[in-house]
Scaffold this motif. Structure first.
Motif, short mmCIF file in Angstrom:
data_model
loop_
_atom_site.label_atom_id
_atom_site.label_comp_id
_atom_site.label_asym_id
_atom_site.label_seq_id
_atom_site.Cartn_x
_atom_site.Cartn_y
_atom_site.Cartn_z
N GLY A 1 79.34 21.22 -17.10
CA GLY A 1 80.11 22.10 -17.96
C GLY A 1 79.89 23.57 -17.69
N ARG A 2 79.33 23.91 -16.53
CA ARG A 2 79.10 25.30 -16.19
C ARG A 2 80.36 25.87 -15.52
N SER A 3 80.54 27.18 -15.64
CA SER A 3 81.69 27.84 -15.03
C SER A 3 81.36 28.18 -13.58
N VAL A 4 82.29 27.84 -12.68
CA VAL A 4 82.07 28.02 -11.25
C VAL A 4 83.34 28.57 -10.61
N ALA A 5 83.19 29.56 -9.74
CA ALA A 5 84.30 30.05 -8.92
C ALA A 5 84.02 29.66 -7.48
N ILE A 6 84.97 28.95 -6.85
CA ILE A 6 84.76 28.41 -5.51
C ILE A 6 85.81 28.99 -4.56
N TYR A 7 85.36 29.71 -3.54
CA TYR A 7 86.27 30.32 -2.58
C TYR A 7 85.65 30.33 -1.19
N SER A 8 86.48 30.13 -0.17
CA SER A 8 86.09 30.59 1.16
C SER A 8 86.31 32.10 1.13
N LEU B 1 90.20 40.14 -12.70
CA LEU B 1 89.66 39.19 -11.74
C LEU B 1 88.20 39.48 -11.43
N PHE B 2 87.88 40.75 -11.26
CA PHE B 2 86.49 41.14 -10.99
C PHE B 2 85.58 40.69 -12.13
N ASP B 3 86.04 40.86 -13.36
CA ASP B 3 85.25 40.44 -14.51
C ASP B 3 85.01 38.93 -14.49
N LYS B 4 86.03 38.17 -14.13
CA LYS B 4 85.88 36.71 -14.07
C LYS B 4 84.92 36.30 -12.96
N LEU B 5 85.06 36.92 -11.80
CA LEU B 5 84.22 36.55 -10.66
C LEU B 5 82.76 36.93 -10.88
N THR B 6 82.52 37.94 -11.66
CA THR B 6 81.14 38.39 -11.88
C THR B 6 80.51 37.79 -13.13
N SER B 7 81.29 37.07 -13.93
CA SER B 7 80.73 36.51 -15.17
C SER B 7 80.57 34.99 -15.14
N VAL B 8 81.16 34.30 -14.15
CA VAL B 8 80.98 32.85 -14.09
C VAL B 8 79.50 32.53 -13.82
N TYR C 1 80.22 44.12 -1.51
CA TYR C 1 79.09 44.81 -2.15
C TYR C 1 79.29 44.88 -3.66
N ALA C 2 80.50 45.20 -4.11
CA ALA C 2 80.76 45.31 -5.54
C ALA C 2 80.48 43.99 -6.26
N LEU C 3 80.96 42.88 -5.70
CA LEU C 3 80.75 41.57 -6.31
C LEU C 3 79.27 41.18 -6.33
N VAL C 4 78.64 41.29 -5.17
CA VAL C 4 77.25 40.87 -5.07
C VAL C 4 76.35 41.77 -5.91
N ASN C 5 76.59 43.06 -5.88
CA ASN C 5 75.75 43.98 -6.64
C ASN C 5 75.86 43.75 -8.14
N GLU C 6 77.08 43.49 -8.63
CA GLU C 6 77.24 43.24 -10.06
C GLU C 6 76.51 41.97 -10.47
N ARG C 7 76.61 40.92 -9.67
CA ARG C 7 75.91 39.68 -10.01
C ARG C 7 74.39 39.85 -9.83
N TYR C 8 73.99 40.66 -8.90
CA TYR C 8 72.57 40.97 -8.72
C TYR C 8 72.01 41.66 -9.96
N GLU C 9 72.73 42.66 -10.45
CA GLU C 9 72.25 43.43 -11.60
C GLU C 9 72.27 42.62 -12.89
#
Length: 251
Positions: free
Chosen positions: A132-139, A163-170, A192-200
């Motif tokens: 039941g966890r939220s997952v975003a799956i992309y190549s 979209l950025f909010d969804k990708l960084t909050s799953v 960098y924006a995606l990885v850094n947001e999830r890192y922080e």
């Protein structure tokens, strides 16, 4: 008289086609107590999360829907001395999934073409979705194309920020084939924006790539790789191309 905290909610008729995932309410997301006082069911949080994440890819591709530790190729890899330790690490991640995601821990699986990287990553994402966890799956090429489409979205459509909010909050962001894209300043900025947001925010990332650390730095930049290195446990997958082994015949 008890205070009314909300209007009476019809018990069944309007929600006959909806199901409470917890088996508690009638599908409406509300529970009626004494004197028709309504309180939210715990399933509402799950529904709100699904609504928030609508528009991102959370579907396991057909080829990987039956992936399991008990079936080839994963079961074969578990008996292979070259890959056994990696399978054990992936199994440990799945068995400790809630704690890993809570701590923002991820996996970085790299190796040559056809060694089974995507299969193992899909196994993890499949387990997360089943929990039941939220997952975003992309190549990565598809993810970048999805981001580009937001630039042309109609009013009311999915904006870049949405979209950025969804990708960084799953709970888990799964990026397959990292490093397969053509290098450009725009690509480096998006990654960098995606990885850094999830890192922080300490949210897990799951990546597969054909490139080792040094080559990946050349492709996506040292800042991004540095953060991924801290967020993810790195697994090197050895062996030849299993796709050829699967379809080869003996003369």
């Amino acid at each position: 008289m008890a205070e009314r905290r909300g209007p009476a909610i019809a018990r069944s008729e309007p929600f006959r086609d909806q199901v409470c995932t917890l088996g508690i309410c009638d599908g409406s997301g509300w529970i009626l107590g004494p004197e028709d006082v309504a309180r939210p069911c715990d399933c509402r949080a799950e529904r709100l999360a699904r609504g928030h994440n609508r528009g991102i890819s959370s579907v396991i591709p057909a080829r990987y829907r039956g992936v399991s530790f008990d079936r080839p190729p994963v079961s074969d890899m578990a008996r292979d001395l070259q890959t056994k330790l990696v399978i054990n690490e992936v199994r440990a991640f799945v068995e400790d999934l809630d704690a890993r995601l809570a701590d923002g821990r991820g996996l970085w699986i790299y190796g040559d073409t056809g060694t089974g990287k995507t299969t193992l990553a899909m196994l993890i994402s499949k387990a997360a979705l089943e929990e039941g966890r939220s997952v975003a799956i992309y190549s990565l090429p598809k993810l970048l194309a999805r981001i580009r489409r937001t630039y042309d979205s109609e009013p009311g459509g999915d904006s870049y920020l949405s979209l950025f909010d969804k990708l960084t909050s799953v709970d888990l962001l799964h990026i397959d084939d990292l490093g397969a894209e053509k290098r450009s300043d725009w690509v480096l900025e998006q990654l960098y924006a995606l990885v850094n947001e999830r890192y922080e925010t300490e949210r897990s990332v799951l990546i597969t790539t054909n490139l080792d650390h040094e080559k990946l730095e050349e492709q996506i930049g040292a800042r991004t790789v540095s953060r991924l290195s801290q967020m993810c446990h790195t697994l090197r997958l050895e062996g030849g191309d299993r796709r050829y082994a699967t379809y080869s015949t003996v003369a």
